[in-house]
Each structure stands twice: as C-alpha cells, then as structure tokens.
Design an enzyme around this catalytic site. Structure first.
Site, PDB file in Angstrom:
ATOM      1  N   CYS A  14       0.859  -1.183   0.000  1.00  0.00           N
ATOM      2  CA  CYS A  14       0.000   0.000   0.000  1.00  0.00           C
ATOM      3  C   CYS A  14       0.898   1.237   0.000  1.00  0.00           C
ATOM      4  O   CYS A  14       2.126   1.128   0.118  1.00  0.00           O
ATOM      5  CB  CYS A  14      -0.862  -0.010   1.257  1.00  0.00           C
ATOM      6  SG  CYS A  14       0.173  -0.031   2.744  1.00  0.00           S
ATOM      7  N   GLU A 128      -0.018  -0.580  16.222  1.00  0.00           N
ATOM      8  CA  GLU A 128      -0.826   0.603  15.925  1.00  0.00           C
ATOM      9  C   GLU A 128      -1.764   0.941  17.084  1.00  0.00           C
ATOM     10  O   GLU A 128      -1.937   2.111  17.445  1.00  0.00           O
ATOM     11  CB  GLU A 128      -1.648   0.373  14.646  1.00  0.00           C
ATOM     12  CG  GLU A 128      -2.506   1.577  14.286  1.00  0.00           C
ATOM     13  CD  GLU A 128      -3.455   1.315  13.121  1.00  0.00           C
ATOM     14  OE1 GLU A 128      -3.081   0.580  12.191  1.00  0.00           O
ATOM     15  OE2 GLU A 128      -4.579   1.854  13.167  1.00  0.00           O
ATOM     16  N   SER A 225      -1.812  -7.765  10.481  1.00  0.00           N
ATOM     17  CA  SER A 225      -3.251  -7.746  10.761  1.00  0.00           C
ATOM     18  C   SER A 225      -4.071  -7.799   9.475  1.00  0.00           C
ATOM     19  O   SER A 225      -4.982  -8.610   9.334  1.00  0.00           O
ATOM     20  CB  SER A 225      -3.576  -6.475  11.558  1.00  0.00           C
ATOM     21  OG  SER A 225      -4.948  -6.329  11.720  1.00  0.00           O
TER      22      SER A 225
END
Ligand code: SF4
Length: 316
Positions: A14, A128, A225
């Site tokens: 990404c 995170e 994740s």
C-alpha cells in the site's frame, strides 16, 4: 482442465508501506549504520530480514538505541510517550508513520480534548493500537468484539466516540460498530471510516474473487493484521485459505490439480514473494494465471519531513 490462478488486484504494498520502505532505504543510503527502527518497519518477515541483512537494527524499546542515535518510527506509529523518551535521550528521529494512522491519532486527541471517552475498535497488542491508545490513555478503552461492547458501562452523561484500527476486517468492524450504536445511540464517529483504503480494497477483491476459487493463498506474515483479515474473509466465503511468508511454505497437498487458486498479498508483502509462489504453482501444476483487477489504486504518500530533500528520485 488445469490449475488456474486468479491473481487478485489490488494486492500487496500500500502507499504507507511503500513510503516506509522507501524512507528506510533512503535513510540507510544517506546516513548508513547504525540505524535503528522502533518495531518492525512493516509487519513482513521478508522485508525485515532484507533490512536486517543490510545492517539495520530493529528494537522493541528505545533503551536499545544509544543516546544521540538515529531511530526511525515504523509505519504503525508511536505514542507521544515514545516521542518524549526519544527527545529526552536526544535521539535523531525519522517518522515513517503512515499518514492514515496519524489521522486516527489526531482524531483521538481531538475527541479526548473535547471530553469524550473514546472506544477504539482494534486488536490488543498491535503496534498501531498501542500507539493510538497512547494519545489519550486515560480517555480510551479497547474493544475487540461485540461481546466487549456488551460489557461496557458508562454514566449516562458521558460523551462517547469511537475510532477504529486501520487494518480491521470491514465486516467485523461493522458488526462491532452496529452494537456500539445500539447500546450508545448518541456515540460520535469520525467523519470518515478509519479502516484504510488499502485494507478495504484488498478485502473487496478477496470477497469478490473467493467465490470463484477452491482455495486461497495469501502472502503475508502471521503478525500482519490486514493479511490475517484476508485469510478470515476467504474462509468466511467458504474456501480454505493459507497465510504464508514465502513459496517455501507451500504444501502441495493444499491443492487439487484442477483447482482455481486465489492468490493475493497483504499490504506489507512484497511482489517478489507473490511471483515466487506463482512460479512454484506453474512448475508443479502447470497453472495458468488470470489477473483480476477489481479496482485501481493510485495513492502516494510523501516521505517523512526529516527525509525530504534527500531523495534522489522525482518524489523529493
Ligand atoms: S495498511 Fe493502510 S494504514 Fe497501514 S500502512 Fe498501509 S495505507 Fe497505511
């Protein structure tokens, strides 16, 4: 009949992962070693090993960085406490936090300042989540399931808001958020979903393509994740799914020779491991590849402030 590979797109890196990896490459080229990274730069064994072999030191606490040393924060972000410790120890920091994670941090700060209690939908222990909760530790609670929502108790006058981790399953998050709204009809929510575009797009591709496949192969690491969510999603559609870091982990017993195999990759998995897997399936089963793009992605993030002007590419 022969084996067919449905090669899902979007898959793999990404914009946040691209930025983080480019940042570390640039920092390594510009500053050399010792160069520390707080936590894995992205959750991928292949990527981490490549940088470790190049001399980068990955640390779990800032104590491991000598005073005055250089440290990069990973794409998953850090809490203000970590920034403070770094400042006290005079560390030279480079912040490669994904801007979409930073956005959630800012929302947490905004709600906390407004007197809200924030319910964070996420996975406990994830880098995170630790970073985001550190923005307002006294105003945040974590929920991981609808059952967790049922166990919440607040005074009727308490203002509530919710935020989510960027890499959740869209479907799981929706179930939890629906329960939150049932229990707390006045709960405030961020203007836009926190689950990032890359997570949503990779899930959408699997949701759509898994119906045509007999088995799914997801490239990614166990601690990633968003990769784990792709595996769960394929299983929910009703096909077996395997999360692997590299082609060497492929077990041929997973496949029938005429199977349609969905191949995708989490947001931190490099394309080279996808190519390796395809080569193995081609060699073993004579598989043919059918690329299937369900959406275009054209997202780029700027390099961290500390590195701007150092880039040799036209991104500088
Ligand atoms: S998965 Fe989403 S939030 Fe995480 S680094 Fe990539 S773009 Fe950013």
């Amino acid at each position: 009949m022969m084996m067919k590979i449905l090669l899902a797109s979007p898959r793999g890196f990404c914009a946040g992962v691209n930025m983080a990896i480019e940042s570390l490459e640039l920092a390594l080229a510009r500053f050399g070693t010792p160069l520390h990274v707080y936590h894995e730069i992205v959750h991928n064994q292949y990527v981490v090993k490549r940088f470790r072999d190049a001399g980068v030191t990955f640390v779990e606490t800032l104590d491991e960085v000598p005073a005055g040393g250089r440290v990069m924060y990973s794409a998953h972000g850090v809490s203000p406490e970590i920034r403070q410790i770094a400042a006290e120890r005079n560390l030279q920091t480079i912040d490669a936090t994904c801007p979409l994670v930073t956005k959630v941090h800012k929302e947490a700060v905004r709600y906390a300042k407004g007197g809200y209690t924030i319910i964070l939908v996420g996975h406990g222990g994830h880098d995170e989540v630790i970073g985001t909760m550190g923005e307002a530790p006294n105003s945040m609670v974590l929920v991981e399931s609808p059952q967790d929502v049922d166990a919440l108790e607040f005074p009727a006058t308490q203002s509530l808001a919710y935020l989510t981790q960027t890499t959740l399953s869209v479907d799981d998050a929706t179930r939890i958020i629906n329960r939150l709204r049932e229990r707390f009809p006045n709960i405030a929510n961020p203007p836009k979903d926190d689950i990032c575009y890359a997570t949503q797009n990779r899930q959408e591709a699997v949701r759509e393509l898994a119906r045509e496949a007999n088995v799914a192969l997801v490239l990614g690491s166990q601690n990633s994740s968003n990769s784990q969510r792709l595996v769960s999603l394929a299983k929910e559609v009703g096909i077996p799914a395997h999360l692997i870091d590299a082609a060497a982990e492929i077990d041929f017993a997973w496949f029938g020779k005429d199977d349609t195999v969905l191949v995708t990759a989490g947001a931190s998995a490099p394309e080279i491991v996808v190519e390796d897997c395809i080569a193995v399936l081609r060699k073993q089963f004579g598989a043919v590849v059918e690329p299937r793009a369900i959406r275009e992605e054209n997202v780029h993030f700027p390099l961290p402030r500390e590195l701007r002007g150092l880039a040799t590419s036209d991104r500088s």
